[in-house]
Enzyme design. Sequence first.
Site, PDB file in Angstrom:
ATOM      1  N   LYS A   1     -17.482  -3.103   7.270  1.00 32.94           N
ATOM      2  CA  LYS A   1     -16.336  -3.913   7.472  1.00 32.94           C
ATOM      3  C   LYS A   1     -15.320  -2.947   6.985  1.00 32.94           C
ATOM      4  O   LYS A   1     -15.461  -1.623   6.709  1.00 32.94           O
ATOM      5  CB  LYS A   1     -16.612  -4.892   6.171  1.00 32.94           C
ATOM      6  CG  LYS A   1     -17.096  -4.221   4.864  1.00 32.94           C
ATOM      7  CD  LYS A   1     -17.189  -5.453   4.003  1.00 32.94           C
ATOM      8  CE  LYS A   1     -17.948  -5.125   2.416  1.00 32.94           C
ATOM      9  NZ  LYS A   1     -19.316  -5.179   2.428  1.00 32.94           N
TER      10      LYS A   1
ATOM     11  N   SER B   1     -19.215   1.075  -3.842  1.00 36.14           N
ATOM     12  CA  SER B   1     -18.093   0.025  -3.477  1.00 36.14           C
ATOM     13  C   SER B   1     -17.249  -0.352  -4.563  1.00 36.14           C
ATOM     14  O   SER B   1     -16.250   0.358  -4.871  1.00 36.14           O
ATOM     15  CB  SER B   1     -18.707  -1.017  -2.917  1.00 36.14           C
ATOM     16  OG  SER B   1     -17.955  -1.883  -2.303  1.00 36.14           O
ATOM     17  N   HIS B   2     -17.296  -1.517  -4.856  1.00 34.37           N
ATOM     18  CA  HIS B   2     -16.183  -2.274  -5.952  1.00 34.37           C
ATOM     19  C   HIS B   2     -16.642  -2.129  -7.268  1.00 34.37           C
ATOM     20  O   HIS B   2     -16.056  -2.648  -8.183  1.00 34.37           O
ATOM     21  CB  HIS B   2     -16.105  -3.636  -5.429  1.00 34.37           C
ATOM     22  CG  HIS B   2     -17.282  -4.475  -5.294  1.00 34.37           C
ATOM     23  ND1 HIS B   2     -18.152  -4.041  -4.189  1.00 34.37           N
ATOM     24  CD2 HIS B   2     -18.077  -5.230  -5.955  1.00 34.37           C
ATOM     25  CE1 HIS B   2     -19.354  -4.794  -4.251  1.00 34.37           C
ATOM     26  NE2 HIS B   2     -19.156  -5.520  -5.358  1.00 34.37           N
TER      27      HIS B   2
ATOM     28  N   ASP C   1     -10.716  -2.167  -1.739  1.00 34.26           N
ATOM     29  CA  ASP C   1     -11.731  -1.703  -2.817  1.00 34.26           C
ATOM     30  C   ASP C   1     -12.192  -0.246  -2.818  1.00 34.26           C
ATOM     31  O   ASP C   1     -11.330   0.623  -2.224  1.00 34.26           O
ATOM     32  CB  ASP C   1     -13.126  -2.428  -2.568  1.00 34.26           C
ATOM     33  CG  ASP C   1     -13.992  -1.800  -1.384  1.00 34.26           C
ATOM     34  OD1 ASP C   1     -13.295  -1.477  -0.405  1.00 34.26           O
ATOM     35  OD2 ASP C   1     -15.016  -1.947  -1.461  1.00 34.26           O
TER      36      ASP C   1
ATOM     37  N   ASP D   1     -13.731  -0.722   2.357  1.00 33.12           N
ATOM     38  CA  ASP D   1     -14.016  -1.674   3.205  1.00 33.12           C
ATOM     39  C   ASP D   1     -13.808  -3.120   3.200  1.00 33.12           C
ATOM     40  O   ASP D   1     -13.945  -3.956   3.991  1.00 33.12           O
ATOM     41  CB  ASP D   1     -15.768  -1.491   3.630  1.00 33.12           C
ATOM     42  CG  ASP D   1     -16.575  -1.574   2.213  1.00 33.12           C
ATOM     43  OD1 ASP D   1     -15.975  -1.860   1.205  1.00 33.12           O
ATOM     44  OD2 ASP D   1     -17.955  -1.653   2.545  1.00 33.12           O
ATOM     45  N   ARG D   2     -13.506  -3.351   1.865  1.00 34.69           N
ATOM     46  CA  ARG D   2     -12.959  -4.673   1.404  1.00 34.69           C
ATOM     47  C   ARG D   2     -11.201  -4.870   1.531  1.00 34.69           C
ATOM     48  O   ARG D   2     -10.634  -3.944   1.526  1.00 34.69           O
ATOM     49  CB  ARG D   2     -13.406  -5.111   0.094  1.00 34.69           C
ATOM     50  CG  ARG D   2     -14.649  -5.128  -0.112  1.00 34.69           C
ATOM     51  CD  ARG D   2     -15.307  -5.710  -1.409  1.00 34.69           C
ATOM     52  NE  ARG D   2     -16.528  -6.040  -1.412  1.00 34.69           N
ATOM     53  CZ  ARG D   2     -17.131  -6.763  -2.329  1.00 34.69           C
ATOM     54  NH1 ARG D   2     -16.595  -7.339  -3.460  1.00 34.69           N
ATOM     55  NH2 ARG D   2     -18.591  -6.749  -2.455  1.00 34.69           N
TER      56      ARG D   2
ATOM     57  N   GLU E   1     -17.573 -11.618   5.804  1.00 31.61           N
ATOM     58  CA  GLU E   1     -18.018 -12.318   4.776  1.00 31.61           C
ATOM     59  C   GLU E   1     -17.098 -12.790   3.620  1.00 31.61           C
ATOM     60  O   GLU E   1     -15.936 -12.406   3.691  1.00 31.61           O
ATOM     61  CB  GLU E   1     -18.886 -11.215   3.849  1.00 31.61           C
ATOM     62  CG  GLU E   1     -19.965 -10.551   4.775  1.00 31.61           C
ATOM     63  CD  GLU E   1     -21.051  -9.664   3.963  1.00 31.61           C
ATOM     64  OE1 GLU E   1     -22.103 -10.371   3.654  1.00 31.61           O
ATOM     65  OE2 GLU E   1     -20.719  -8.362   3.863  1.00 31.61           O
TER      66      GLU E   1
ATOM     67  N   THR F   1     -28.285  -4.719  -1.258  1.00 30.27           N
ATOM     68  CA  THR F   1     -27.618  -5.449  -0.227  1.00 30.27           C
ATOM     69  C   THR F   1     -26.929  -4.309   0.593  1.00 30.27           C
ATOM     70  O   THR F   1     -26.774  -4.048   1.664  1.00 30.27           O
ATOM     71  CB  THR F   1     -26.413  -6.189  -0.973  1.00 30.27           C
ATOM     72  OG1 THR F   1     -27.254  -7.060  -1.640  1.00 30.27           O
ATOM     73  CG2 THR F   1     -25.522  -7.034   0.360  1.00 30.27           C
TER      74      THR F   1
ATOM     75  N   ASP G   1     -14.408   1.901  -1.808  1.00 33.60           N
ATOM     76  CA  ASP G   1     -14.567   2.600  -0.519  1.00 33.60           C
ATOM     77  C   ASP G   1     -13.896   2.217   0.621  1.00 33.60           C
ATOM     78  O   ASP G   1     -14.271   2.701   1.783  1.00 33.60           O
ATOM     79  CB  ASP G   1     -16.162   2.643  -0.524  1.00 33.60           C
ATOM     80  CG  ASP G   1     -16.650   1.289  -0.239  1.00 33.60           C
ATOM     81  OD1 ASP G   1     -16.079   0.457  -0.600  1.00 33.60           O
ATOM     82  OD2 ASP G   1     -17.760   1.187   0.821  1.00 33.60           O
TER      83      ASP G   1
HETATM   84  C1  G1P Z   1     -21.860  -8.150  -2.301  1.00 28.75           C
HETATM   85  C2  G1P Z   1     -21.528  -9.190  -1.442  1.00 28.75           C
HETATM   86  C3  G1P Z   1     -21.785  -9.071   0.032  1.00 28.75           C
HETATM   87  C4  G1P Z   1     -21.469  -7.671   0.546  1.00 28.75           C
HETATM   88  C5  G1P Z   1     -21.959  -6.521  -0.651  1.00 28.75           C
HETATM   89  C6  G1P Z   1     -21.438  -5.129   0.031  1.00 28.75           C
HETATM   90  O1  G1P Z   1     -23.433  -8.181  -2.225  1.00 28.75           O
HETATM   91  O2  G1P Z   1     -21.574 -10.327  -1.775  1.00 28.75           O
HETATM   92  O3  G1P Z   1     -21.244 -10.073   0.853  1.00 28.75           O
HETATM   93  O4  G1P Z   1     -21.822  -7.402   1.667  1.00 28.75           O
HETATM   94  O5  G1P Z   1     -21.758  -6.900  -1.788  1.00 28.75           O
HETATM   95  O6  G1P Z   1     -20.213  -5.070  -0.200  1.00 28.75           O
HETATM   96  P1  G1P Z   1     -24.485  -9.035  -3.492  1.00 28.75           P
HETATM   97  O7  G1P Z   1     -23.761  -8.224  -4.610  1.00 28.75           O
HETATM   98  O8  G1P Z   1     -23.853 -10.551  -3.382  1.00 28.75           O
HETATM   99  O9  G1P Z   1     -25.598  -8.856  -3.055  1.00 28.75           O
HETATM  100 ZN    ZN Z   2     -17.000  -1.630  -0.659  1.00 27.25          ZN
END
Ligand code: G1P
Ligand code: ZN
Length: 543
Positions: free
Chosen positions: A376, A113-114, A277, A281-282, A363, A18, A279
């Site tokens: 984001k 990311s997170h 989060d 962006d959240r 999102e 993703t 990085d």
């Molecule tokens: C998850 C979130 C999605 C976001 C992505 C990156 O992806 O659900 O909305 O864009 O992290 O931050 P997923 O693990 O669901 O594929």
């Molecule tokens: Zn992130």
Amino acid sequence: MNIRTVSTTPFSDQKPGTSGLRKSVSVFQQPHYLENFVQSIFDSLEGYQGQTIVLGGDGRYYNRQAIQIILKIASANGVGRVLVGQGGIMSTPAASCIIRQYQAFGGIILSASHNPGGPDGDFGIKYNVTNGGPAPEKVTEAIYARSKVIDSYKISDSPDVNLDKLSVLRMGEMAIEVIDPVEPYARLMESLFDFDSIRQLLQSDFRICMDSLHAVTGPYAKNIFEKRLGAASGTVTNGKPLEDFGGGHPDPNLVYAHDLVEVMFGDNAPDFGAASDGDGDRNMILGRNFFVTPSDSLAVLTANAHLVPGYKDGISGVARSMPTSAAADRVAAKLGIDCYETPTGWKFFGNLLDADKVTLCGEESFGTGSNHVREKDGLWAVLFWLNILAATGKSVEDIVKEHWATYGRNFYSRHDYEEVDKAKATELMERLRGMVGTMKGQKFGEYEVEYADDFSYTDPIDSSVSQKQGIRIRFTDGSRIVFRLSGTGTKGATLRVYLESYEPDASKHDLDTQLALKPLITMAEEIALIRQYTEREEPTVIT
Ligand code: G1P
Ligand code: ZN
């Protein structure tokens, strides 16, 4: 300077998900693993030679080593200049901002990311294109295809460079500028929001708490809230970025941002709380004893954009990812603007933003943003909220409740089943795929299926098609259940179940979310046999 061509063999697992390639640190530390992927990026691009690339990461474990490796590969491949964040650090939205401001060819962002960090945590890398946004699927697919056949990479044998001092360096023909990653971003924020009003608010008895979760936003938040906006020192908590995020899970939700949640739901809570989060962006937005769902947040920002200087002339449209609730759709309908439904992942917003079809997007996964960058943006969302609070003088809770009274409430929750068996989770999804074709008209108690499908998206700008983006089951009363597998997890599979129901009657808006969604939760189990396939009695995380 010597350039070496190193023989290598492909890894079969370098398919970006993703949001880029995400794996555990130990996978990235294998000899040639990062090198292969970075060379595959360059091999898939055309015309980058002599151009500028932006490079930075969220500061997690392995960030520094990775930056040094990437600089050497970039130099060996003929990149003209690399703008690297001081200390190798740059938040994801800041990287997007810097790519755009410097009109760079693209950027490489290092982040998971997170996901947790540290030697036993995760690492990640993604490529962003000239508009500052994540590479579209055709680019990530080309990178993946290249990674499957790669047999060598080029690397300079220059020594490591000093990333901590702002300076201009050279590595062979390539220039390396170590830049302040905060300043350009903070200035962009000043150009969008009414800093004077927010300053007045923050210097009144209004109290805020910003939890950076020991991740990348600490220096940004201190600069913006404490220095530029005059908030009390200490407003930013956990503001020192750490390689392992202090052992925490840098995901701003009610489960992982528990310290903030305790403060905001405790006695004498501040008026406003937010977290971001790994990085940056959240975002999570909280009022005193009050949680704003990300889906509602997007709707509220859309409805109130006219109060914010950067958006006061109106917004062209709004976009949300498919699993995000339809709260924003209702605002768009009232404003007479288009609302787009895209697959999960920020990369699908890029074309819409570039073509000015939308100004705001979001999102359900705690991501909100606008056309100011192509990622984001956590702190942007926090500032947007503060701007609305400053302009209206209302509390977070009042703003959201008034919003529900006007538009109705979309009760919303996501249930995650993390680290379940991959084969079983895939089977669950395949089974649903086989069922959806005949579900229309099927009744479950009072609920009747209006339509059911596996979401497929045709990009309105370039007509590219993305299939198998999640199972949607929508009922005639507007409720919906969505099933998807995560594309960012690194262990086993994560099943995400998204639940939504619509309540127009304001006297029922105070109901507890899980209670309001109970019939849908039961139906989701009945339809998908979640317990049987996941071997779990309940979700690991509920947001
Ligand atoms: C998850 C979130 C999605 C976001 C992505 C990156 O992806 O659900 O909305 O864009 O992290 O931050 P997923 O693990 O669901 O594929
Ligand atoms: Zn992130």
